[in-house]
Each structure stands twice: as C-alpha cells, then as structure tokens.
Design a protein around this motif. Structure first.
Motif, PDB file in Angstrom:
ATOM      1  N   VAL A  59     -24.132  43.622  10.256  1.00 56.48           N
ATOM      2  CA  VAL A  59     -22.796  43.310   9.755  1.00 56.48           C
ATOM      3  C   VAL A  59     -22.854  41.947   9.082  1.00 56.48           C
ATOM      4  CG1 VAL A  59     -22.121  42.437  12.041  1.00 56.48           C
ATOM      5  CG2 VAL A  59     -20.359  42.973  10.348  1.00 56.48           C
ATOM      6  N   VAL A  60     -22.320  41.871   7.871  1.00 51.40           N
ATOM      7  CA  VAL A  60     -22.285  40.636   7.086  1.00 51.40           C
ATOM      8  C   VAL A  60     -20.833  40.213   6.953  1.00 51.40           C
ATOM      9  CG1 VAL A  60     -22.881  39.534   4.904  1.00 51.40           C
ATOM     10  CG2 VAL A  60     -24.332  41.378   5.812  1.00 51.40           C
ATOM     11  N   VAL A  61     -20.520  39.016   7.407  1.00 49.64           N
ATOM     12  CA  VAL A  61     -19.150  38.498   7.316  1.00 49.64           C
ATOM     13  C   VAL A  61     -19.050  37.580   6.106  1.00 49.64           C
ATOM     14  CG1 VAL A  61     -17.364  37.136   8.449  1.00 49.64           C
ATOM     15  CG2 VAL A  61     -18.818  38.662   9.805  1.00 49.64           C
ATOM     16  N   ASP A  62     -18.125  37.890   5.221  1.00 46.43           N
ATOM     17  CA  ASP A  62     -17.853  37.060   4.042  1.00 46.43           C
ATOM     18  C   ASP A  62     -16.624  36.211   4.330  1.00 46.43           C
ATOM     19  OD1 ASP A  62     -17.371  35.921   1.587  1.00 46.43           O
ATOM     20  OD2 ASP A  62     -16.873  37.804   0.560  1.00 46.43           O
ATOM     21  N   HIS A  63     -16.838  34.892   4.515  1.00 47.42           N
ATOM     22  CA  HIS A  63     -15.723  33.998   4.836  1.00 47.42           C
ATOM     23  C   HIS A  63     -14.835  33.696   3.633  1.00 47.42           C
ATOM     24  CE1 HIS A  63     -18.704  33.150   8.050  1.00 47.42           C
ATOM     25  NE2 HIS A  63     -17.635  33.012   8.794  1.00 47.42           N
ATOM     26  N   ARG A  64     -15.334  33.980   2.434  1.00 41.32           N
ATOM     27  CA  ARG A  64     -14.569  33.787   1.185  1.00 41.32           C
ATOM     28  C   ARG A  64     -14.033  32.355   1.047  1.00 41.32           C
ATOM     29  NH1 ARG A  64     -10.573  38.942   0.935  1.00 41.32           N
ATOM     30  NH2 ARG A  64      -9.937  38.113   2.959  1.00 41.32           N
ATOM     31  N   LEU A  65     -14.871  31.395   1.405  1.00 42.53           N
ATOM     32  CA  LEU A  65     -14.452  29.999   1.345  1.00 42.53           C
ATOM     33  C   LEU A  65     -15.047  29.248   0.152  1.00 42.53           C
ATOM     34  CD1 LEU A  65     -14.556  28.983   5.110  1.00 42.53           C
ATOM     35  CD2 LEU A  65     -12.546  29.332   3.682  1.00 42.53           C
ATOM     36  N   GLN A  66     -15.919  29.919  -0.593  1.00 44.42           N
ATOM     37  CA  GLN A  66     -16.520  29.247  -1.728  1.00 44.42           C
ATOM     38  C   GLN A  66     -16.828  30.271  -2.813  1.00 44.42           C
ATOM     39  OE1 GLN A  66     -19.466  27.567   0.751  1.00 44.42           O
ATOM     40  NE2 GLN A  66     -21.019  29.073   0.239  1.00 44.42           N
ATOM     41  N   PRO A  67     -16.870  29.845  -4.080  1.00 46.15           N
ATOM     42  CA  PRO A  67     -17.157  30.782  -5.167  1.00 46.15           C
ATOM     43  C   PRO A  67     -18.502  31.462  -4.958  1.00 46.15           C
ATOM     44  CG  PRO A  67     -16.359  28.678  -6.027  1.00 46.15           C
ATOM     45  CD  PRO A  67     -16.605  28.477  -4.563  1.00 46.15           C
ATOM     46  N   GLY A  68     -18.555  32.753  -5.245  1.00 44.83           N
ATOM     47  CA  GLY A  68     -19.809  33.484  -5.133  1.00 44.83           C
ATOM     48  C   GLY A  68     -20.126  33.991  -3.746  1.00 44.83           C
ATOM     49  N   SER A  69     -19.213  33.792  -2.781  1.00 43.53           N
ATOM     50  CA  SER A  69     -19.508  34.221  -1.416  1.00 43.53           C
ATOM     51  C   SER A  69     -19.673  35.735  -1.321  1.00 43.53           C
ATOM     52  CB  SER A  69     -18.413  33.750  -0.452  1.00 43.53           C
ATOM     53  OG  SER A  69     -17.182  34.411  -0.706  1.00 43.53           O
ATOM     54  N   GLY A  70     -18.911  36.466  -2.130  1.00 42.42           N
ATOM     55  CA  GLY A  70     -19.035  37.913  -2.121  1.00 42.42           C
ATOM     56  C   GLY A  70     -20.402  38.370  -2.584  1.00 42.42           C
ATOM     57  N   GLN A  71     -20.933  37.693  -3.603  1.00 48.07           N
ATOM     58  CA  GLN A  71     -22.265  38.032  -4.098  1.00 48.07           C
ATOM     59  C   GLN A  71     -23.325  37.744  -3.044  1.00 48.07           C
ATOM     60  OE1 GLN A  71     -23.207  36.189  -7.833  1.00 48.07           O
ATOM     61  NE2 GLN A  71     -25.358  36.835  -7.785  1.00 48.07           N
ATOM     62  N   VAL A  72     -23.188  36.617  -2.331  1.00 51.73           N
ATOM     63  CA  VAL A  72     -24.127  36.287  -1.262  1.00 51.73           C
ATOM     64  C   VAL A  72     -24.077  37.346  -0.167  1.00 51.73           C
ATOM     65  CG1 VAL A  72     -24.639  34.631   0.588  1.00 51.73           C
ATOM     66  CG2 VAL A  72     -24.083  33.802  -1.709  1.00 51.73           C
ATOM     67  N   ALA A  73     -22.860  37.773   0.184  1.00 55.72           N
ATOM     68  CA  ALA A  73     -22.701  38.790   1.224  1.00 55.72           C
ATOM     69  C   ALA A  73     -23.351  40.104   0.799  1.00 55.72           C
ATOM     70  CB  ALA A  73     -21.223  38.992   1.539  1.00 55.72           C
ATOM     71  N   ARG A  74     -23.144  40.505  -0.444  1.00 54.63           N
ATOM     72  CA  ARG A  74     -23.750  41.745  -0.932  1.00 54.63           C
ATOM     73  C   ARG A  74     -25.265  41.648  -0.955  1.00 54.63           C
ATOM     74  NH1 ARG A  74     -19.191  41.317  -4.273  1.00 54.63           N
ATOM     75  NH2 ARG A  74     -20.390  40.315  -5.943  1.00 54.63           N
ATOM     76  N   GLY A  75     -25.788  40.473  -1.319  1.00 48.98           N
ATOM     77  CA  GLY A  75     -27.234  40.284  -1.326  1.00 48.98           C
ATOM     78  C   GLY A  75     -27.819  40.377   0.069  1.00 48.98           C
ATOM     79  N   ALA A  76     -27.139  39.776   1.048  1.00 50.89           N
ATOM     80  CA  ALA A  76     -27.609  39.852   2.435  1.00 50.89           C
ATOM     81  C   ALA A  76     -27.581  41.292   2.925  1.00 50.89           C
ATOM     82  CB  ALA A  76     -26.739  38.969   3.326  1.00 50.89           C
ATOM     83  N   ALA A  77     -26.507  42.015   2.580  1.00 51.69           N
ATOM     84  CA  ALA A  77     -26.395  43.409   3.001  1.00 51.69           C
ATOM     85  C   ALA A  77     -27.510  44.253   2.392  1.00 51.69           C
ATOM     86  CB  ALA A  77     -25.023  43.958   2.597  1.00 51.69           C
ATOM     87  N   GLU A  78     -27.829  44.021   1.117  1.00 50.27           N
ATOM     88  CA  GLU A  78     -28.881  44.793   0.469  1.00 50.27           C
ATOM     89  C   GLU A  78     -30.239  44.539   1.113  1.00 50.27           C
ATOM     90  OE1 GLU A  78     -30.838  47.440  -1.674  1.00 50.27           O
ATOM     91  OE2 GLU A  78     -28.658  47.225  -1.544  1.00 50.27           O
ATOM     92  N   GLN A  79     -30.519  43.304   1.469  1.00 52.82           N
ATOM     93  CA  GLN A  79     -31.796  43.018   2.144  1.00 52.82           C
ATOM     94  C   GLN A  79     -31.853  43.710   3.503  1.00 52.82           C
ATOM     95  OE1 GLN A  79     -34.152  39.393   1.374  1.00 52.82           O
ATOM     96  NE2 GLN A  79     -32.166  38.382   1.122  1.00 52.82           N
ATOM     97  N   CYS A  80     -30.733  43.753   4.214  1.00 54.53           N
ATOM     98  CA  CYS A  80     -30.695  44.451   5.503  1.00 54.53           C
ATOM     99  C   CYS A  80     -30.972  45.940   5.316  1.00 54.53           C
ATOM    100  CB  CYS A  80     -29.340  44.246   6.179  1.00 54.53           C
ATOM    101  SG  CYS A  80     -29.078  42.570   6.826  1.00 54.53           S
ATOM    102  N   ARG A  81     -30.424  46.521   4.257  1.00 55.86           N
ATOM    103  CA  ARG A  81     -30.672  47.946   3.995  1.00 55.86           C
ATOM    104  C   ARG A  81     -32.138  48.183   3.669  1.00 55.86           C
ATOM    105  NH1 ARG A  81     -25.705  47.214   1.026  1.00 55.86           N
ATOM    106  NH2 ARG A  81     -23.962  48.078   2.237  1.00 55.86           N
ATOM    107  N   ARG A  82     -32.739  47.282   2.871  1.00 57.48           N
ATOM    108  CA  ARG A  82     -34.150  47.456   2.524  1.00 57.48           C
ATOM    109  C   ARG A  82     -35.041  47.338   3.751  1.00 57.48           C
ATOM    110  NH1 ARG A  82     -32.997  44.254  -2.254  1.00 57.48           N
ATOM    111  NH2 ARG A  82     -34.020  42.453  -1.302  1.00 57.48           N
ATOM    112  N   LEU A  83     -34.594  46.555   4.733  1.00 53.40           N
ATOM    113  CA  LEU A  83     -35.362  46.428   5.968  1.00 53.40           C
ATOM    114  C   LEU A  83     -35.265  47.684   6.835  1.00 53.40           C
ATOM    115  CD1 LEU A  83     -34.429  42.748   6.898  1.00 53.40           C
ATOM    116  CD2 LEU A  83     -36.731  43.585   6.358  1.00 53.40           C
ATOM    117  N   GLY A  84     -34.282  48.538   6.537  1.00 52.27           N
ATOM    118  CA  GLY A  84     -34.131  49.778   7.283  1.00 52.27           C
ATOM    119  C   GLY A  84     -32.989  49.785   8.268  1.00 52.27           C
TER     120      GLY A  84
END
Length: 347
Positions: A59-84
């Motif tokens: 689970v990736v929590v996006d605090h939405r406190l800074q510009p680009g946080s959504g992109q960071v959250a999506r990137g973290a989620a994608e790496q988790c998916r690639r890990l299986g």
C-alpha cells in the motif's frame, strides 16, 4: 553459486523473523513510500513471502503535500508490482493543516495520523493480518532521542516495538545506509523525501525545521562525531532493554489497577491499595485508569499523571483535578473517582 549480498540477506532474515508466527496463507501488506527503507522491505517481502506460503501486497500512501507526490506514489506502486507484490493499493489522504499541520504535533503528527488511518483501512480492505513498516535502527535512535527531549519517561525511550498489533517492523536491526545499499544491489530506484530534510518544505508552525528532520541531519551526526559510530546501535540497545523492562512494569501495574479498581463507570479506585504501591507502578496504574475513564490519550501528559499521583500519595485536601478529555478526578472517603463529563458538566 554465490549467495545474496549480506544486506539483502539481512533484510530477508528480518522479514522471516518478524512474520514467523503467521500461518500459511496469511496476507500481509508492505507500506511503501518509494524511499530506500520501504523499497528494501518490499523487495525482501516479495522474496520471502511466497517461499513461506504467505500472500504479500503493498500500500502506497500519497500525502499530497508537495507537487509531484502523485507521480512518486505511482512510481513506488509500479516498482512494488514489478517485485511481484499483489495487490498494490495507492491511497491518497488529506493531511489536516497541510504542510504545516495542525495541533501540537505539527505536520509530522498530522501526516502520521492520516497515514496510519489509510494503512489500517487498506489492511481491512485487503484482508491483511499485518502491515509491514520500513523503520530502521536509525529511525529507532531518533525516536529514543525525541522521547528523551520530551522527558516522557521510560516507555517513550523504549522506542518502537518490532511487533505491535497490526504493525510489524522487520528492519529495526538494519541501518539506513544498508537499505540504500540493498536498493543499489537490486537495481531499485528509490526517492529521497524532501520532508525528511531540515531545509525541506515541511516546517513547524513557528517556521523552524521539523524536529525529526533536524535531529536526523544535525543532532545525530554531531553525536556520532563526539561519541563514535557506535552511538546509534547503543541507542537501539537502550530502547530494547527499556521495552523489556517497561513490559514487565506494565503487567505489574495492570495487576495493581485490577486490585485497586472498585467499580466503573465511573472509575473508582481504592486509595489505600494504590498508596501502598511503588511509585513506578502506581503512576502507570493511574495513567491506565485515566484512559479507562475517557481521558484523551494524545493529551494526557506526565504532568497530569504526576498531579493525579499527588492526590493519592500527597493528599492535603486538593479539590477536583481536571484531566484532558473532560475527565475529573476527585478523592473522597478513601476513594479516587475518575468520571467523564459532557459539555454541560454532567457525569
């Protein structure tokens, strides 16, 4: 064939150790921010879980406190998916007060409250029995020093527990530098959260650096320079020792509270039973009694417990004592009564 890098092996061993009590088929979620610590934990869990018969998601929590946080959250989620890991959930949250937070804890506390609420909800949605957090030995050392600065007592100095309810921390024996090394070895692209910087965008209400960020960048390096590199592991050992001691004292204090408890609600306590106990147990029992009566956990401080203890151990006719959360403590005829009141003063 060569084995895994020592730091990779250490992370995997931490996951096995912390989840060893779970039955086959149990589902866990890794809380992943995209930083080195949580990505290391995600990779270790993705490796260990299928081999031990567990199901692991993230689970990736996006605090939405800074510009680009959504992109960071999506990137973290994608790496988790690639890990299986599966499922991988992304949960945006609303932090009360924004980057300056609100209340006594400031933005750190506001973000933490929002994050833990989202993690709890995600665990329920996914049917997970545990949420894995990427706190390291460095985080533990910082927590101990923050507790020391607050003068909060031994329980606060005991730091974070490896296992506490839903939360499990497999990396508490590892250093932050080790998790960065794991990411380099495994080719994981981790981010550095600017909120962790003393000069970052998150500020306290008075405009100064956040306490943990300042501690991380300024205080701990100064301590290491003055006392040597062993100071962080030493703080971790101190936390472990105090946690063991605190667990024993808490059990003894629970027994004392049980013996002193005369009735509830309201909470009524036998002053004679409390007065004959050691102060270390009595104050713990009184704190538990105040919480049982409805005192606000986040606002109930050492000064309140000390004042409550004085009503037992140094009584000279004190009047009613007001505790956070609308609880009043009154001593009369050998009984200490803690009663919650509504907004009109009615019990």
């Amino acid at each position: 064939m060569a084995g895994p890098h020592p730091d990779v092996a250490a992370a995997r061993a931490g996951v096995r150790r912390v989840l060893a009590d779970l039955p086959p088929g149990a589902r866990v979620l890794v809380a992943c921010s995209g930083g080195a610590d949580s990505l290391t934990l995600a990779a270790a869990t993705a490796f260990v879980a299928p081999r031990e018969g567990w199901s692991a998601g993230a689970v990736v929590v996006d605090h939405r406190l800074q510009p680009g946080s959504g992109q960071v959250a999506r990137g973290a989620a994608e790496q988790c998916r690639r890990l299986g890991l599966e499922p991988v959930l992304v949960r945006p949250v609303e932090v009360v007060g924004g980057a300056r937070g609100s209340g006594a804890g400031g933005p750190e506390a506001a973000a933490r409250d929002a994050r833990y609420a989202a993690l709890t909800q995600a665990a329920g949605d996914a049917g997970a029995v545990a949420v894995l957090l990427g706190h390291t030995l460095d985080d533990q050392a910082e927590t101990v020093l923050l507790g020391l600065a607050r003068g909060s007592g031994a329980r606060s100095l005991a730091g974070m527990a490896t296992v506490h309810g839903l939360w499990r921390r497999p990396l508490l024996a590892m250093r932050r530098a080790q998790t960065e090394q794991v990411c380099r070895v495994l080719g994981l692209d981790y981010v550095r959260d600017p909120a962790n910087s003393a000069d970052g965008p998150w500020r306290a209400a008075d405009g100064t650096a956040l306490r943990r960020a300042a501690l991380r960048e300024r205080v701990l390096p100064a301590l290491v320079g003055a006392l040597g590199p062993g100071v962080v592991p030493a703080l971790g050992r101190t936390a472990a020792q105090l946690r063991r001691d605190g667990d024993l004292l808490d059990r003894l204090a629970d027994d004392l509270l049980h013996r002193a408890l005369l009735g509830r609600p309201p909470v009524e306590l036998d002053v004679a039973v409390l007065g004959g106990a050691h102060p270390a147990l009595r104050t713990r029992a009184l704190r538990s009694a105040a919480l049982l009566a409805g005192a606000a956990p986040g606002a109930l401080a050492a000064v309140h417990v000390e004042a409550l203890d004085a009503v037992v151990s140094a009584y000279h006719g004190q009047g009613p004592l007001q505790l956070p959360g609308g609880v009043t403590a009154t001593r009369r005829c050998g009984r200490l009564t803690l009663a919650a009141h509504d907004g009109h003063g009615r019990a």
